[in-house]
Design a protein around this motif. Structure first.
Motif, mmCIF file in Angstrom:
data_model
loop_
_atom_site.group_PDB
_atom_site.id
_atom_site.type_symbol
_atom_site.label_atom_id
_atom_site.label_comp_id
_atom_site.label_asym_id
_atom_site.label_seq_id
_atom_site.Cartn_x
_atom_site.Cartn_y
_atom_site.Cartn_z
ATOM 1 N N TYR A 117 -13.614 5.229 25.592
ATOM 2 C CA TYR A 117 -13.866 4.558 24.982
ATOM 3 C C TYR A 117 -14.724 3.786 24.065
ATOM 4 C CZ TYR A 117 -8.205 4.769 25.067
ATOM 5 O OH TYR A 117 -7.427 5.030 25.422
ATOM 6 N N TYR A 160 -11.635 -1.479 21.094
ATOM 7 C CA TYR A 160 -12.141 -0.313 21.810
ATOM 8 C C TYR A 160 -12.332 -1.344 22.734
ATOM 9 C CZ TYR A 160 -11.729 3.529 18.842
ATOM 10 O OH TYR A 160 -11.394 4.578 18.093
ATOM 11 N N ARG A 163 -9.243 -1.876 24.637
ATOM 12 C CA ARG A 163 -8.605 -0.542 25.375
ATOM 13 C C ARG A 163 -9.462 -0.807 26.851
ATOM 14 N NH1 ARG A 163 -7.839 4.703 21.459
ATOM 15 N NH2 ARG A 163 -5.889 3.935 20.843
ATOM 16 N N GLU A 273 -0.078 0.577 17.610
ATOM 17 C CA GLU A 273 -1.385 0.949 17.617
ATOM 18 C C GLU A 273 -1.315 1.590 16.018
ATOM 19 O OE1 GLU A 273 -4.899 3.019 19.007
ATOM 20 O OE2 GLU A 273 -3.490 1.381 19.968
#
Length: 330
Positions: A117, A160, A163, A273
């Protein structure tokens, strides 16, 4: 049984008392899955030991094969035994034959996700700031005049960064490691697609979406909803493992409205997602983003179906209304 009762049994029948106090040990041999060559043999193995304990014993004989790298099986072509499985509960006699397979070098899941990520985050900025080796010296370090380009950078970065935060503070991994060869493949996928879509979105010739601000704003709202939902599901799944147990449990909706999707699908984190990337595709109206979304949807559908079938197999009372990833459809 109290000590007085035990002494009474011993006085009445000393042979039975001696037999009941005797421990039955196991003999364990471990063979190579491919060559069937005996790698090691252990006698007087206590029956209450787990597969992980056997792995530790095997590791002492072969230091190069640490426990995370070992796959211990009952059959050469069978499934890997779970670390928490107990020796006496396995379908073996007091002489147990187990099979070993080398899984190759391993890497921790936290490091895997951080690598996967952090890469796209860094790669995207290279194109956003228009480094000289991408669009030529004339366009180096210039900025796009289209607001959607800057908004897309914010959304991509937010995704990201979220994440990365989830990896550090939220996720609880049921498996400790991943094969090193897999991280190379995964990084090629994430980093490569990030570079491809970033190249076109930040290109000097990029044109905004056909329906202008309405299309961008609607996609932005859907993106934020899906990102919030995805985070909510990850928190809910993490809370199922707060006690440190690795056993699977049925996830149910909580008071958080974003978790109500559990009423309809087994893997709402994948549903959200996919929704995020569809929104990002609509926002940017960029073909590479659409292809990334399509490939991601196919892969997440495979994962969702596998997890859904595991739930159905393990839990007889699992809600039958749920689908894998798309409510009432898939």
């Amino acid at each position: 049984m109290c000590m007085a009762c035990w002494r009474g049994v011993a006085r009445r029948d000393p042979c039975k008392a001696a037999m009941s106090s005797r421990i039955s040990f196991f003999e364990v041999e471990i063979l190579d899955c491919k060559t069937m060559r005996q790698l090691c043999f252990f006698d007087k193995v206590e029956p209450h030991l787990t597969v992980n304990d056997v792995k530790l014993m095997f590791h002492k004989c072969y230091p190069q094969w640490y426990p995370a790298r070992q796959s211990i099986r009952l059959d050469p072509k069978g499934r890997s035994l779970k670390d928490e499985e107990i020796l006496q509960d396995l379908p073996v006699g007091t002489t147990a034959t187990l099979y070993f397979r080398d899984l190759g070098p391993q890497i921790g899941w936290t490091m895997v996700f951080l690598t996967e990520y952090a890469g796209p985050l860094f790669v995207y900025f290279l194109f956003y700031f228009r480094m000289p080796f991408f669009y030529g010296l004339a366009k180096a370090f210039t900025s796009s005049s289209h607001s959607v380009v800057h908004l897309a950078c914010c959304c991509h970065s937010f995704h990201y960064i979220k994440r990365l935060i989830e990896t550090i503070f939220v996720h609880r991994f049921s498996h400790g490691t991943m094969p090193l060869r897999s991280i190379v493949k995964n990084c090629f996928y994430y980093w490569g697609f990030a570079a491809w879509l970033a190249y076109y979105i930040n290109h000097p010739l990029y044109t905004p979406p056909s329906y202008g601000k309405k299309q961008i704003c609607l996609a932005m709202i859907m993106f934020l909803i899906c990102e919030t939902g995805n985070f909510s599901i990850h928190v809910a799944l993490s809370n199922l493992r707060q006690d440190g147990l690795r056993s699977r449990r049925i996830p149910f909706p909580t008071r958080n409205p974003f978790t109500w999707l559990f009423f309809f699908v087994s893997c709402p984190n994948y549903t959200y997602e996919v929704g995020s990337w569809i929104s990002f595709t609509v926002m940017t109206q960029c073909v590479p983003v659409g292809l990334f979304t399509l490939i991601g949807f196919i892969q997440m559908t495979i994962w969702a179906k596998e997890k859904h079938y595991r739930y159905l197999k393990e839990f007889k009372d699992y809600p039958r209304l749920r689908m894998s990833i798309i409510p009432f459809l898939l």
